[in-house]
Design a protein around this motif. Structure first.
Motif, PDB file in Angstrom:
ATOM      1  N   ILE A 263      91.639  44.372  34.442  1.00 18.30           N
ATOM      2  CA  ILE A 263      92.722  45.146  35.067  1.00 18.30           C
ATOM      3  C   ILE A 263      92.312  45.528  36.487  1.00 18.30           C
ATOM      4  O   ILE A 263      93.087  45.396  37.434  1.00 18.30           O
ATOM      5  CB  ILE A 263      93.046  46.409  34.227  1.00 18.30           C
ATOM      6  N   ALA A 264      91.044  45.957  36.632  1.00 20.46           N
ATOM      7  CA  ALA A 264      90.549  46.354  37.954  1.00 20.46           C
ATOM      8  C   ALA A 264      90.597  45.181  38.921  1.00 20.46           C
ATOM      9  O   ALA A 264      90.978  45.324  40.075  1.00 20.46           O
ATOM     10  CB  ALA A 264      89.128  46.889  37.834  1.00 20.46           C
ATOM     11  N   LYS A 265      90.218  43.996  38.425  1.00 25.97           N
ATOM     12  CA  LYS A 265      90.258  42.840  39.315  1.00 25.97           C
ATOM     13  C   LYS A 265      91.710  42.497  39.641  1.00 25.97           C
ATOM     14  O   LYS A 265      92.047  42.197  40.789  1.00 25.97           O
ATOM     15  CB  LYS A 265      89.562  41.627  38.685  1.00 25.97           C
TER      16      LYS A 265
ATOM     17  N   ARG B 269      94.182  44.365  39.966  1.00 28.59           N
ATOM     18  CA  ARG B 269      94.699  45.283  40.990  1.00 28.59           C
ATOM     19  C   ARG B 269      94.524  44.686  42.386  1.00 28.59           C
ATOM     20  O   ARG B 269      95.345  44.863  43.262  1.00 28.59           O
ATOM     21  CB  ARG B 269      93.960  46.628  40.864  1.00 28.59           C
ATOM     22  N   PHE B 270      93.429  43.960  42.579  1.00 31.30           N
ATOM     23  CA  PHE B 270      93.127  43.451  43.922  1.00 31.30           C
ATOM     24  C   PHE B 270      93.372  41.949  44.075  1.00 31.30           C
ATOM     25  O   PHE B 270      92.930  41.341  45.034  1.00 31.30           O
ATOM     26  CB  PHE B 270      91.689  43.824  44.313  1.00 31.30           C
ATOM     27  N   LEU B 271      94.048  41.364  43.099  1.00 28.00           N
ATOM     28  CA  LEU B 271      94.353  39.935  43.211  1.00 28.00           C
ATOM     29  C   LEU B 271      95.374  39.708  44.321  1.00 28.00           C
ATOM     30  O   LEU B 271      96.249  40.534  44.536  1.00 28.00           O
ATOM     31  CB  LEU B 271      94.904  39.396  41.887  1.00 28.00           C
TER      32      LEU B 271
ATOM     33  N   GLN C 244      87.304  43.002  44.670  1.00 28.68           N
ATOM     34  CA  GLN C 244      87.567  42.637  43.268  1.00 28.68           C
ATOM     35  C   GLN C 244      86.319  42.813  42.415  1.00 28.68           C
ATOM     36  O   GLN C 244      86.341  43.442  41.352  1.00 28.68           O
ATOM     37  CB  GLN C 244      88.054  41.183  43.183  1.00 28.68           C
TER      38      GLN C 244
ATOM     39  N   SER D  36      85.346  46.485  41.998  1.00 27.20           N
ATOM     40  CA  SER D  36      86.197  47.224  41.050  1.00 27.20           C
ATOM     41  C   SER D  36      85.861  46.852  39.618  1.00 27.20           C
ATOM     42  O   SER D  36      85.875  47.704  38.725  1.00 27.20           O
ATOM     43  CB  SER D  36      87.673  46.914  41.301  1.00 27.20           C
ATOM     44  N   GLN D  37      85.541  45.576  39.392  1.00 29.56           N
ATOM     45  CA  GLN D  37      85.152  45.148  38.047  1.00 29.56           C
ATOM     46  C   GLN D  37      83.874  45.850  37.609  1.00 29.56           C
ATOM     47  O   GLN D  37      83.748  46.319  36.490  1.00 29.56           O
ATOM     48  CB  GLN D  37      84.910  43.628  38.025  1.00 29.56           C
TER      49      GLN D  37
ATOM     50  N   TYR E 212      90.810  53.348  43.930  1.00 25.82           N
ATOM     51  CA  TYR E 212      91.314  52.862  42.645  1.00 25.82           C
ATOM     52  C   TYR E 212      90.254  53.000  41.559  1.00 25.82           C
ATOM     53  O   TYR E 212      90.528  53.450  40.452  1.00 25.82           O
ATOM     54  CB  TYR E 212      91.765  51.401  42.764  1.00 25.82           C
TER      55      TYR E 212
ATOM     56  N   MET F  67      90.172  54.743  37.936  1.00 25.29           N
ATOM     57  CA  MET F  67      89.895  53.959  36.733  1.00 25.29           C
ATOM     58  C   MET F  67      88.794  54.616  35.907  1.00 25.29           C
ATOM     59  O   MET F  67      88.922  54.809  34.692  1.00 25.29           O
ATOM     60  CB  MET F  67      89.504  52.532  37.149  1.00 25.29           C
TER      61      MET F  67
END
Lengths: 199, 202, 630
Positions: free
Chosen positions: B132-134, B136-138, C440, C443-444, C613, C617
């Motif tokens: 989900i976190a990834k 968000r930034f796709l 990305q 955030s992961q 973000y 999270m």
């Protein structure tokens, strides 16, 4: 033939060192035809069949089989086994479990007469299976305690070497019938095979 | 430049696959889905029996329209297995295929941690959160089109290589058949007859 | 064979090796080495006059060295193409062949190897297999006993085109044998040599037995076997037919062959396991049905083509069930036994399958590739300010980055394969990779390390190998610690030092840095870029007195599921061995250093949003957990 539930034999055995690959046997028979004992000493000796019995958890059959007691751990079968199963280690493991379970060895193993043994230790030196050790008693002798020979029933193969060397006739061992003839046959058989010629 | 994502509201849809009992036999996909609804940007999270099946894909496609989703996360199997499937599915619903992200909760979770169901559940949640976190930034991306040289090369002139070369050539493709020995034929040419019909090898 | 040579669309290049492969799907460049034959292919008419006058004889590989050939030779009379070759190693330069060739003038001793580049859209690899040499099995006596022969030798001895024109004779006395034994699984299903079943040998033994029995009905034939495997159409029926012809099948693997030194007859010692009896039977001749093994040059072929190997040395397919003829590299396909042993019908099927897979590409005018390429933030590149750099260009395995003084570095889209090496190497964080941006990945990592990070084993895996290895660990159900948390990037070259610092800053218990083995790298030298960096990081962590084992480097291929599982479990043990207090103190002690080192990543575009973000999270994950726990 019985099929026991609870899978005790196979599970217990597989945990012993060297016995990890017991399930890997696919019954090709290489070990049996390679074995000098099967051919020259005891036709009932059959490690392949024993491994099958272990896989099927046939505990009573496995423990009363003569196979584990006759193996001399020459490991010719281990060298030839396509599944790299250390068969002599497994046979040794079965023997250990059988003795622990109260089965006694079918071999006429060496018995030491504690009253006449002088603890010279010759028997310990000649035993090819490291089955004899000297144990300290509480009988004093020349400032030390007397040592006497003790036989590990799990290791003794009843070859008779100790009995032959004993100077005080303290080791009683009724060797298997025709043992000298058998040993001679074994030697001549070994000499005719390629492997011994190479060595 | 790289950062060109639409600045409109983030609307992520999350789908947790049961894969029959492959996943659901170890963890509860519904619990992971419920948990995912609390994560930032997620507007829709649900479990599905087989995400890759027609029904699963239809669900995702309908949801994209119904919830106006602009990111999709599928927690299921390996990207090596079904990434193309789900990219195609979201593309059919009008979403850029690169706005779909997968979390591998089968090969790399339930199949590897069958002995530790609690640990597997935690991990499945974390992997889903990570996807989900990834997501968000796709960024929407377009496939790069490259020209194709219409010539084939077959390396090895044995029976497999010859079959491949003949079939390619029959399709009208110019084919180079490379063999290291002075003759083609490979092992097959050395054989007498061949089983089970006993015909000639050459 | 002849069809292939005659086909107008097929260009057969024999005596030729593949030296290098560059490029990508639809646009490969392949360098071929056309070895010098010393015969001009367009002039040689295959008349064989040169061979007739050649005085040199050497063993012919095609006849399994059972017959000689000349130094000017064709391997067999049906050679395709029928062009003679002069064996450089055997030739004594008497030039009799030149005279014999006469006016044709086809022989040219000045010929040298030629290197040729070809433009190719798609490649089919069909490099086949090799035969196991049974002389390494001492108990069967091959190479010591003349009458013990291999299956391939038998194939030539009973072939009407072979050295004896199909008359089966014993090598020791040239007499026809009356009692023949065939031993199966010689070097196959034998963990001392090759653990695999060689697939076609059972049928192969039966075929030879049937063939020989047809030629000589009085020949006694025994086949020693462990299991007879006849799974394809018509195979079991064929086995029936052999039994019906009186061929004896003896179950039990022979343990020894001995020879009578006078008669050169052979004795096979085995246990007939169906009877439970030892047998020692006499034969005139023994055929060893030897295992099939990978080609001896399989390693160099895999590194030229960047194809991974499965255990044993077979080329790895993309997916064993769903994409069995695709290699992991788009546009390269695998046909025949090089991917795994196959008999003739299966080899033909897989060959035809590759033609269809390659045809998809070759019939298209354009092919789509994933846009996960590198992009330069021009305002961050110091080259634009007139400074000297170029680190990115040096890291690129494809020469896709153009460096000009006074200008920001730029990426040639068509050349970039998307390994991400330049992105991680750039000391100014001026490059990003599409679909694997810093924001990305960051955030992961934040999500994965949101709770109890000290318990986690954080694994960076490359897409092609280590991620596949982790998949295989799962597919094979090799259990490993559920504390593992993984992130996939395309290549170990993309594993930015910032990511590793960040993982430790976030308090990860251990970090795994894993990618392919150097020879398997999907991006030529990407793994080297990653490996050099990993070694540098390892040294740094040693200097910082991090507990050994908390940072680990492992190269794990897609075929090494067992290794992936073992490595993770070992790392779990490392964490378990450190007392909790000590681990927490160490994490806290290293945090400022890690923060300082990872700081540049925070300056890159998009990272501010990633931080905001991720904070949300992490908060969501932690508060939700409290709710669940209550």
């Amino acid at each position: 033939m019985e099929h026991e539930k609870g899978s005790t034999l196979r599970d217990t055995l597989i945990a012993l060192p060297g016995c990890e690959k017991v399930d890997m046997c696919f019954s090709c028979g290489t070990c049996v035809s390679r074995c000098p004992i099967q051919q020259k000493i005891e036709p009932a000796y059959n490690p392949r069949r024993l491994l099958k019995m272990i896989a099927l958890n046939m505990q009573a059959d496995s423990f009363s089989s003569i196979t584990p007691y006759l193996c001399s751990a020459c490991d010719l079968c281990f060298e030839a086994c396509p599944q790299e199963i250390h068969i002599s280690a497994i046979l040794n493991g079965v023997k250990k479990l059988a003795l622990e379970a109260g089965f006694s060895t079918p071999l006429n193993i060496a018995k030491v007469d504690n009253l006449t043994c002088v603890g010279c230790g010759f028997c310990e030196k000649v035993c090819p299976y490291q089955a004899i050790t000297l144990k300290e008693t509480n009988v004093p002798l020349r400032g030390k305690n007397l040592l006497i020979a003790e036989v590990d029933s799990g290791k003794c193969m009843a070859c008779g070497a100790c009995s032959a060397i004993c100077r005080s006739n303290s080791i009683e061992l009724q060797a298997r019938e025709h043992s000298e003839e058998v040993i001679e046959t074994m030697w001549s058989w070994l000499e005719t095979t390629e492997m011994s010629a190479e060595k | 430049m790289a950062e060109q994502k639409p600045e409109d509201e983030l609307r992520i849809g999350v789908y947790i696959c049961h894969c029959g009992s492959n996943i659901a036999g170890v963890i509860d996909p519904a619990e992971v889905a419920e948990w995912a609804t609390h994560l930032p940007g997620v507007v829709r999270a649900t479990d599905t029996l087989y995400a890759c099946a027609d029904s699963g894909q239809t669900l995702i496609k309908e949801d994209i329209k119904k919830y106006n989703l602009n990111r999709v996360v599928v927690s299921a199997c390996s990207v090596r297995m079904h990434e193309t499937t789900f990219r195609a599915a979201v593309a059919e619903a009008g979403l850029n295929p690169f706005l779909m992200e997968m979390a591998n909760i089968r090969e790399q979770c339930t199949w590897a941690h069958g002995h530790d169901k609690e640990g597997a559940l935690k991990k499945a949640k974390d992997l889903t959160a990570s996807a989900i976190a990834k997501a968000r930034f796709l960024n929407p991306l377009t496939m790069i089109k490259v020209p194709v040289t219409k010539r084939a090369m077959v390396i090895g002139g044995g029976v497999a290589g010859i079959s491949a070369a003949l079939d390619l050539a029959d399709q009208g493709i110019e084919t180079i058949l490379v063999e290291k020995e002075p003759t083609i034929g490979g092992v097959m040419a050395q054989l007498n007859k061949t089983f089970p019909t006993m015909d000639c090898s050459i | 064979m002849v069809d292939a040579a005659r086909h107008p669309k097929i260009d057969v290049r024999t005596f030729t090796n593949v030296e290098r492969v560059e490029g990508y799907v639809g646009n490969f460049k392949v360098q071929l080495r056309e070895k010098a034959r010393h015969v001009l292919a367009d002039r040689c008419n295959g008349c064989g006059e040169c061979s007739k006058v050649c005085p040199i004889e050497v063993p012919n590989y095609f006849e399994m060295n059972l017959a000689p050939r000349k130094a000017a030779y064709v391997a067999m009379s049906q050679s395709v193409p029928l062009r003679y070759t002069i064996d450089e190693n055997a030739c004594i330069h008497c030039y009799k062949c030149v005279d014999a060739c006469g006016a044709l003038e086809a022989i040219d001793f000045s010929q040298e190897d030629k290197l040729i580049w070809e433009d190719i859209g798609s490649i089919v690899v069909a490099t086949g297999f090799n035969h196991f040499d049974p002389s390494v099995i001492p108990e069967y006596g091959y190479s010591r006993y003349p009458n013990v022969i291999t299956a391939m030798e038998m194939e030539r001895l009973n072939n009407s085109a072979g050295p004896t024109t199909g008359n089966l004779i014993r090598p020791s006395d040239q007499k026809n044998p009356q009692r023949l034994a065939i031993i199966n699984c010689v070097g196959s299903r034998d963990k001392r040599f090759n653990p695999w079943c060689s697939n076609f040998c059972c049928m192969y033994a039966i075929k030879n037995a049937v063939l020989l029995k047809q030629m000589n009905p009085t020949l006694e034939i025994s086949i020693y076997y462990m299991d007879i495997r006849t799974p394809s159409k018509g195979y079991e029926e064929f086995y029936d037919r052999a039994r019906g012809m009186g061929i004896r099948f003896i179950q039990g693997r022979p343990s020894l062959i001995t020879e009578d030194p006078q008669t050169k007859n052979l004795f096979i010692h085995s246990e007939d396991i169906t009877l439970g009896k030892i047998s020692e039977l006499e034969y005139d001749m023994v055929m060893l049905n030897q295992a099939a093994v990978p080609q001896p040059d399989v390693d160099s072929v895999s590194s030229v083509l960047n194809i991974t190997q499965s255990p044993g040395g077979w080329f790895m397919e993309y997916h064993p069930k769903l994409r069995p003829v695709d290699s992991p590299t788009d546009g390269i396909f695998l046909a025949g036994a090089c991917q795994g042993l196959k008999d003739i019908p299966s080899s033909v099927s897989s060959g035809l399958a590759t033609a269809s897979r390659a045809g998809r590409i070759l019939h298209s005018d354009e092919w789509e590739i994933e846009p996960i390429i590198a992009q330069v933030w021009e305002d961050r590149c110091v080259m634009a300010d007139g400074k000297i750099c170029g680190v990115c260009a040096r890291a690129c395995p494809y020469g896709a980055i153009i460096i000009e003084e006074g200008k920001a570095a730029s990426v040639t889209v068509a050349k970039c394969h998307g390994c991400g090496g330049c992105v991680a190497e750039c000391p100014h964080n001026a490059i990003t990779q599409m679909h694997f941006t810093d924001a990305q990945v960051f955030s992961q990592m934040r999500a994965l390390l949101a709770e109890n990070p000290q318990e986690k084993i954080f694994a960076f895996r490359c897409h092609w190998c280590s991620y596949g290895g982790a998949d295989l660990a799962g597919t094979s159900h090799f259990d490993y610690s559920a504390n593992e948390r993984g992130i996939r990037v395309m290549c170990s070259a993309r594993m930015d030092p910032d990511f590793i610092y960040e993982a430790f800053r976030l308090g990860a218990g251990a970090v795994l840095y894993s990618g392919c083995h150097p020879q398997d790298c999907h991006y030529i030298t990407g793994q080297k870029v990653g490996a050099t960096r990993a070694d540098r990081l390892q040294k740094l962590f040693e200097k910082l007195e991090m507990t050994p084992g908390r940072f680990r480097i492992e190269w794990i291929s897609a075929a090494e599921g067992d290794k992936y599982s073992r490595v993770i479990n070992e790392m779990q043990k490392v964490i378990d061995a450190i007392p909790h207090e000590q681990l927490m103190t160490e994490i806290e002690r290293l945090k400022p250093e890690m923060e300082k080192r990872a700081r540049r990543m925070y300056e890159t575009p998009g990272m501010d949003k990633a931080v905001t973000y991720s904070d949300a999270m992490v908060k969501a994950i932690n508060t939700k957990e409290v709710k669940n726990g209550a």
